[in-house]
Scaffold this active site. Sequence first.
Site, PDB file in Angstrom:
ATOM      1  N   PHE A   5       0.862  -1.193   0.000  1.00 35.79           N
ATOM      2  CA  PHE A   5       0.000   0.000   0.000  1.00 35.79           C
ATOM      3  C   PHE A   5       0.888   1.229   0.000  1.00 35.79           C
ATOM      4  CE2 PHE A   5      -2.316   3.581   1.643  1.00 35.79           C
ATOM      5  CZ  PHE A   5      -3.483   3.524   0.890  1.00 35.79           C
ATOM      6  N   ASP A  32       9.238   2.944   1.809  1.00 35.20           N
ATOM      7  CA  ASP A  32       8.096   3.775   2.168  1.00 35.20           C
ATOM      8  C   ASP A  32       7.882   3.596   3.664  1.00 35.20           C
ATOM      9  OD1 ASP A  32       5.614   4.785   2.788  1.00 35.20           O
ATOM     10  OD2 ASP A  32       4.592   3.958   1.039  1.00 35.20           O
ATOM     11  N   LYS A  60       2.603  11.042   7.197  1.00 38.02           N
ATOM     12  CA  LYS A  60       1.802  10.826   8.403  1.00 38.02           C
ATOM     13  C   LYS A  60       2.333  11.568   9.641  1.00 38.02           C
ATOM     14  CE  LYS A  60      -0.965   7.059   6.866  1.00 38.02           C
ATOM     15  NZ  LYS A  60      -0.639   5.972   5.956  1.00 38.02           N
TER      16      LYS A  60
HETATM   17  C1  LIG Z   1      -0.884   6.037   4.470  1.00 34.08           C
HETATM   18  C2  LIG Z   1       0.176   5.515   3.603  1.00 34.08           C
HETATM   19  C3  LIG Z   1       0.436   6.076   2.342  1.00 34.08           C
HETATM   20  C4  LIG Z   1      -0.426   7.159   1.740  1.00 34.08           C
HETATM   21  O1  LIG Z   1      -0.442   8.318   2.483  1.00 34.08           O
HETATM   22  P1  LIG Z   1      -1.596   9.425   2.208  1.00 34.08           P
HETATM   23  O2  LIG Z   1      -1.185  10.591   3.061  1.00 34.08           O
HETATM   24  O3  LIG Z   1      -2.896   8.802   2.630  1.00 34.08           O
HETATM   25  O4  LIG Z   1      -1.565   9.718   0.753  1.00 34.08           O
HETATM   26  C5  LIG Z   1       1.496   5.570   1.614  1.00 34.08           C
HETATM   27  N1  LIG Z   1       2.270   4.583   2.093  1.00 34.08           N
HETATM   28  C6  LIG Z   1       2.046   4.017   3.298  1.00 34.08           C
HETATM   29  C7  LIG Z   1       2.954   2.934   3.780  1.00 34.08           C
HETATM   30  C8  LIG Z   1       0.987   4.452   4.085  1.00 34.08           C
HETATM   31  O5  LIG Z   1       0.752   3.867   5.260  1.00 34.08           O
END
Ligand SMILES: *Cc1c(COP(=O)(O)O)cnc(C)c1O
Length: 411
Positions: free
Chosen positions: A140, A225, A254
């Site tokens: 994700f 990520d 985040k």
């Molecule tokens: C939440 C998340 C995203 C996307 O972040 P948004 O601010 O919702 O666009 C991408 N990668 C990971 C691992 C995430 O947990």
Amino acid sequence: MNSKYFMDLEYEFGAHNYKPIPVVIERAEGVWVWDVEGKRYLDMLSAYSALSHGHRHPKIVKALIDQLQKVALTSRAFYNNVLGLFEEKLAKFAGYDKVLPMNTGAEAVESALKVARKWAYYKRGIPMNDGNIIVAEGNFHGRTITIISFSTEPQYRDGFGPYTPGFKVAPFGDASAIEKLIDEKTIGILVEPIQGEGGVRVPPAGYLKVLREIADKHKILLIFDEIQTGLGRTGKMFAWQWEDAKPDILILGKALGGGVYPVSAVLANNDIMDVLKPGDHGSTFGGNPLAAAVGIAAMEVLQEERLDERARELGDYFMSQLKLIESEYVKEVRGKGLLIGVEIKPEYGPARSFCEKLAQLGVLCKETHEQVIRFAPPLVITKEEIDWALERIRKVLTEPIDVPSVKKSLA
Ligand SMILES: *Cc1c(COP(=O)(O)O)cnc(C)c1O
């Protein structure tokens, strides 16, 4: 006006792309939130890690308000006197030469992919516009068209094509499967150190380290990520530190916004980030003074309150207590630090019904991937508050369940 009023209002006028737990939050402080009826809940999701500092941390709120009184937005057409300080702090904090400031997680992932591609074509000699990036099954990384193009979740992709080419998918946790996919056009590897949305999937020990070695051997980029795992969540400031597997490109989001504002960033050293020239990439809001001020405060709080250590100690405690619960519904408890998944056996129905029961008892969490309850409380949570939650979790995981489909299947 009661909770139902606000839920109906969203249902009538908002796109139906979410199905929230039926709680309407009106105010929040620290690890607690209150609904419009005044009922109190312990937030055990913390906006998927965006609220790692807790709700409205006083120092972060102060930084936001102080900056708001001076200047909030300049665009990158001009300099502002906060952005450089943020970039310096973040670069040193994470150990990279340079920072590319963005707003949301998906934007930062997109930006990292652009940087990696440009590096490959201009510095590594991969045929122009023809490279590939290897990702993991169950990933994700956000919701843009390019990102969902390499998602393996049918619902995230269905109806949104045509898809962006240039990605290959390997099973998560299998480094040799990734290596087998590498060819002369491979730019790099993009993975989450622990898959959050994918169901709190923890790869086998050594996975990150082996990915680092593979990337070095093939002279390709390792991209992590850490939007969800970074900034203390797993018990280290960055999850890559568990295996000393520092990526070439690190993506944060985040919690970088301290729970009050969207702030994301891509980090890399000069030899990579230097491929961006003026005009190559940008964002109206990225690096704005409010974001920069908030980002600085968010990092200071992480350091001053040693939130990474808290996550490690309290995460160990929480996980060990969860494992002690004798529940016939639970298949597995897994995670790292304060990122914990409790997988429910499919025969007892989806995790959603357990989350709804927990909400009724005052514990907010959310299912991920049908069968997994994700617990990711603010890192400022105390042991007493974890015990408070555990009492309720224990109850929900051990009391008889009344899901009609389950009764039927047991009969
Ligand atoms: C939440 C998340 C995203 C996307 O972040 P948004 O601010 O919702 O666009 C991408 N990668 C990971 C691992 C995430 O947990």
